[in-house]
Write an enzyme that holds these catalytic residues in place. Structure first.
Site, PDB file in Angstrom:
ATOM      1  N   CYS B 108       1.204  -0.991   0.432  1.00 10.82           N
ATOM      2  CA  CYS B 108      -0.215   0.361  -0.085  1.00 10.82           C
ATOM      3  C   CYS B 108       1.057   1.290   0.238  1.00 10.82           C
ATOM      4  O   CYS B 108       1.526   1.571   1.063  1.00 10.82           O
ATOM      5  CB  CYS B 108      -0.898  -0.246   1.349  1.00 10.82           C
ATOM      6  SG  CYS B 108      -2.022   2.094   1.475  1.00 10.82           S
ATOM      7  N   CYS B 113      -2.281  -0.144   3.989  1.00  5.02           N
ATOM      8  CA  CYS B 113      -3.949  -1.120   4.449  1.00  5.02           C
ATOM      9  C   CYS B 113      -3.064  -2.176   4.087  1.00  5.02           C
ATOM     10  O   CYS B 113      -2.855  -2.850   3.442  1.00  5.02           O
ATOM     11  CB  CYS B 113      -4.317  -0.830   2.781  1.00  5.02           C
ATOM     12  SG  CYS B 113      -4.516   0.892   2.835  1.00  5.02           S
TER      13      CYS B 113
END
Lengths: 83, 215
Positions: B108, B113
């Protein structure tokens, strides 16, 4: 418009002040629609307490970068059909 | 503002600045009634109770059940729910398969994430700037540093999962598929907590092991 898998798209190169989820390294780049996700509220306005409407469709877009491919999830309002 | 007196440097003691900011934010949110202290504690308890074991179960089932594997590849969220696993609040959970011809990495680049519900908190390196920048610019080099040498004819696919999705798209039933026991929650908190954790998730598996990040 809704894009379909296999279509070539170009990511807008526009600058954007504030929260947004389009990584700089793909701005202005051309890629291929790999997956069509659902539509979601827009994090660019939701981040500031708004409702994020209208919803924007999200796509997985594949970009060739040297010896590898990068897939980035990009919202529709950042995409234009590539000629 | 004048500053003509001497004193020791003002610090947060042993507390990192980010932690101090988080505590200040928590104080403010509690004071304004947006969330309760118990919500924060429960959220943290839930997060640190997660381990890669659930992700491993998903993959192990895919190894022995080709039809399940197909469903996992088509809709990882539904496949997790089928096994009674909490896929977390992200509306999009993708499972990809490493093969002899294609190798995947997940990153990410904009934050960190991660499919925490299935794999637990990410390792620190996953959140580091060097990993996040190099995973898209020099992924083969990163893999080499992790001890993974790919043959030249293996395609390398890097998944940058950064989209910050609203957790409740049209047609997706809020709460209906939560694995956690239902309990009274502050509705606004519920929205915020979902948003905070509702970021992209991707799960990689191969015949040998479950992957998150680049191992």
């Amino acid at each position: 418009m809704t894009y379909r898998v296999g279509q070539r798209v170009r990511v807008a190169a526009r600058p954007h002040e504030g929260h947004h989820r389009t990584p700089g390294y793909v701005k202005g780049k051309t890629g291929r629609i790999e997956r069509v996700h659902a539509a979601f509220t827009n994090p660019e306005t939701r981040a500031y307490g708004e409702d994020g409407l209208p919803e924007q469709r999200l796509y997985s877009v594949g970009f060739a970068r040297g010896d590898h491919l990068v897939y980035v999830d990009i919202f529709e309002h950042w995409l234009k059909e590539a000629k | 503002m004048s500053h003509d007196h001497d004193h020791a440097p003002i610090t947060n003691g042993d507390e990192p600045a980010a932690a101090a900011r988080a505590h200040a934010l928590e104080e403010l949110l509690v004071e304004k009634g947006v969330l309760r202290r118990e919500d924060v504690r429960e959220g943290i308890d839930w997060l640190v109770s997660r381990t890669p074991a659930d992700g491993a179960r998903l993959v192990a089932r895919a190894w022995v059940d080709p039809e399940f594997k197909q469903r996992l590849l088509e809709d990882a969220r539904a496949a997790a729910l089928e096994l009674g696993l909490d896929p977390g609040p992200s509306p999009v959970l993708v499972a990809v398969e490493n093969t002899a011809h294609v190798h995947h990495m997940v990153v990410c680049t904009l934050c960190s994430c991660y499919p925490r519900a299935l794999l637990g908190p990410p390792p620190d390196w996953y959140k580091s700037f060097p990993y996040r920048t190099r995973a898209v610019s020099d992924p083969r080099g990163v893999l080499t540093e992790f001890g993974v040498e790919l043959d030249d004819d293996v395609e390398l696919h890097v998944l940058d999962s950064t989209a910050d999705r609203d957790p409740a798209p049209a047609g997706w039933q809020r709460g209906a598929d939560r694995g956690r026991a239902g309990r009274a929650r502050h509705p606004r908190l519920d929205d915020r907590r979902r948003s905070a954790r509702a970021q992209a998730s991707a799960l990689i598996f191969s015949r040998a092991r479950v992957f998150a990040g680049c191992r």
